[in-house]
Design an enzyme around this catalytic site. Structure first.
Site, PDB file in Angstrom:
ATOM      1  N   PHE A   1       5.328   1.413  -3.867  1.00 57.73           N
ATOM      2  CA  PHE A   1       4.719   0.138  -3.467  1.00 57.73           C
ATOM      3  C   PHE A   1       5.735  -1.003  -3.448  1.00 57.73           C
ATOM      4  O   PHE A   1       5.500  -2.029  -2.827  1.00 57.73           O
ATOM      5  CB  PHE A   1       3.545  -0.204  -4.394  1.00 57.73           C
ATOM      6  CG  PHE A   1       3.935  -0.864  -5.684  1.00 57.73           C
ATOM      7  CD1 PHE A   1       4.272  -0.123  -6.794  1.00 57.73           C
ATOM      8  CD2 PHE A   1       3.946  -2.245  -5.782  1.00 57.73           C
ATOM      9  CE1 PHE A   1       4.635  -0.738  -7.978  1.00 57.73           C
ATOM     10  CE2 PHE A   1       4.292  -2.876  -6.967  1.00 57.73           C
ATOM     11  CZ  PHE A   1       4.642  -2.110  -8.065  1.00 57.73           C
ATOM     12  N   LYS A   2       6.851  -0.823  -4.123  1.00 56.86           N
ATOM     13  CA  LYS A   2       7.820  -1.922  -4.193  1.00 56.86           C
ATOM     14  C   LYS A   2       8.376  -2.292  -2.821  1.00 56.86           C
ATOM     15  O   LYS A   2       8.807  -3.423  -2.609  1.00 56.86           O
ATOM     16  CB  LYS A   2       8.917  -1.581  -5.186  1.00 56.86           C
ATOM     17  CG  LYS A   2       8.313  -1.511  -6.599  1.00 56.86           C
ATOM     18  CD  LYS A   2       9.290  -1.226  -7.672  1.00 56.86           C
ATOM     19  CE  LYS A   2       8.672  -1.410  -9.047  1.00 56.86           C
ATOM     20  NZ  LYS A   2       7.822  -0.261  -9.468  1.00 56.86           N
TER      21      LYS A   2
END
Ligand SMILES: *Cc1c(COP(=O)(O)O)cnc(C)c1O
Length: 463
Positions: free
Chosen positions: A111-112
């Site tokens: 998700f980063k």
């Protein structure tokens, strides 16, 4: 919009300033001076919006005058154009209550990428006319590093020095960092834990001369712009599930408290979030803090969810700031005590207030593995260990919350193949776009867990 430090002694900055500064000069973290609100009709209007349009609407009040709306739109579409799924963050139905929000379709499978693909472009845009190059320094427990490197590799005017705890990130994570060839990328393996690496980064930031000499900046989740970018997917998912006309709960696999804090920001902006489940592994400082006011650090235990192997959650300070009624002096005192003694007792009215929204859940290795098996057997979904921890919390707490429960799928299973195979018997394959990862040569420098050694390394880098 202006941004203030949680410790009150750093100058207020606009969006451009906080983006480039990362950590505040007084050791605190920047937050907007007030939470902007979105109207119910704005949320209604987003029901048919794509991800990029949602991002522009959610980010515009934070960006303020730092960018024209059209410029913001262009950066957003470039950032999310690098994703492998047309929906950017697709929702997957698991059963009548539970949904997965897949946040792993970016270039490094976690998700980063959602925050960093945009942050890299914001940096390049804000530095466009500046002569002095900027050094981004960060500590990673795995996923931040690869996502940050993917976001800035090859960009002009920028270099990146990324510290990771040697032997404590998965092989896929390490290779995603160390096989990048760009000359502005420098990987450092620290003989220590993630917290050691993070402490080194903080120490270098607190050295004013060093900080100025290298024009240091951060892309860790202490960077406010990064958190702002993460607010978008909470809004995008919730409106798809009926917000603002019905509340939605989220379960968030949590380490540094950045992702779940973005959910809190969405709530403060007016999104009807009924609960934010703070799912942790055995490294449970947050579960203890939110469940009993005991914010005290213990030794880090390595687990199968290394991106959550954290005992000091930097972003928790941002929540503490609000819980202290935004009294920066009181918070600075509390943080000084914590930094000196490794513990802080949060007064009961404060953590009890937080617990109305934040529901902590500690999930151990066995429950994580059982949840991986449940998801595969009952829904056909092969999850990663971090996501499984989130889903375990969601299933445990669903009866106590209102509305659909969305578990954030924070990484692709193929980033943690050993743990997934051990629990399910199925070996997750890397998506084709990452083919070749195991064939490319690695580049990194090994250093002791000592800020002076890292400073000397950076001083010695070619300009
Ligand atoms: C970074 C990370 C987390 C933890 O997120 P925080 O914002 O640090 O709380 C959870 N899962 C994965 C896969 C991550 O990479």
């Amino acid at each position: 919009m202006q941004h203030v430090s949680t410790r009150g002694a750093a100058p207020p900055l606009d969006f451009r300033g906080v983006t480039l500064a990362g950590l505040a000069s007084d050791g605190g973290l920047y937050v907007p001076d007030a939470w902007p609100r979105l109207e119910a009709e704005t949320f209604h209007g987003l029901r048919t919006a794509d991800y990029g349009e949602t991002a522009v609407t959610v980010l515009a009040p934070f960006v303020g005058g730092a960018l024209e709306r059209e410029e913001l739109r262009a950066l957003v579409s470039a950032a999310y154009g690098s994703f492998a799924h047309a929906a950017v963050t697709p929702l997957v139905e698991l059963d009548h209550r539970h949904w997965l929000l897949e946040l792993h379709h970016g270039p490094t499978l976690a998700f980063k990428d959602l925050a960093l693909q945009l942050l890299g472009r914001l940096f390049a845009r804000f530095l466009k006319d500046e002569p002095t190059p900027l050094t981004i320094i960060g500590a990673t427990s795995g996923d931040t590093g690869s996502a940050a490197i993917a976001a800035v590799a090859g960009l002009p005017g920028l270099r990146i020095v990324m510290l990771h705890p040697e032997g404590r990130v998965s092989e896929v994570q390490r290779r995603q960092m160390t096989t990048v060839e760009a000359a502005n990328v420098h990987n450092v393996a620290i003989a220590g834990t993630f917290d050691d690496a993070q402490a080194i980064v903080k120490a270098l930031f607190n050295d004013a001369a060093f900080r100025a000499r290298h024009r240091l900046s951060a892309v860790n989740s202490i960077n406010w712009a990064r958190l702002a970018a993460q607010v978008v997917y909470y809004v995008h998912a919730a409106v798809r599930l009926g917000a603002p006309d019905r509340p939605v709960a989220f379960s968030v696999p949590t380490g540094n408290f950045g992702d779940v804090f973005a959910g809190y920001v969405a709530h403060q902006m007016g999104l009807p979030v009924s609960a934010l489940m703070v799912a942790t592994n055995e490294n449970d400082i947050l579960a203890r803090a939110l469940g009993a006011g005991d914010y005290s650090r213990r030794a880090v235990q390595p687990t199968a969810s290394p991106s959550m192997d954290i005992q000091v959650s930097s972003n928790f300070e941002r929540l503490l700031f609000d819980l202290h009624g935004r009294n920066a002096r009181a918070l600075a005192d509390a943080m000084a005590t914590f930094e000196a003694t490794g513990r802080m007792t949060i007064p009961e009215p404060l953590w009890a207030e937080a617990a109305r929204l934040f529901r902590p859940a500690r999930v151990d290795r066995e429950e994580m593995a059982a949840t991986l098996r449940w998801a595969l057997d009952s829904t056909g979904q092969l999850l990663d260990p971090h996501t499984a921890i989130g889903l375990a919390a969601a299933r445990r707490l669903a009866d106590q919350v209102e509305g659909p429960v969305v578990t954030l799928a924070t990484a692709h299973a193929a980033k943690f193949p050993e743990a997934v195979e051990a629990a399910t018997g199925v070996f997750p394959m890397l998506p084709a776009r990452l083919a070749g990862l195991f064939d490319r040569p690695e580049r990194m420098t090994r250093l002791p867990a000592d800020a002076r050694a890292v400073a000397a390394f950076i001083d010695g880098l070619p300009a």
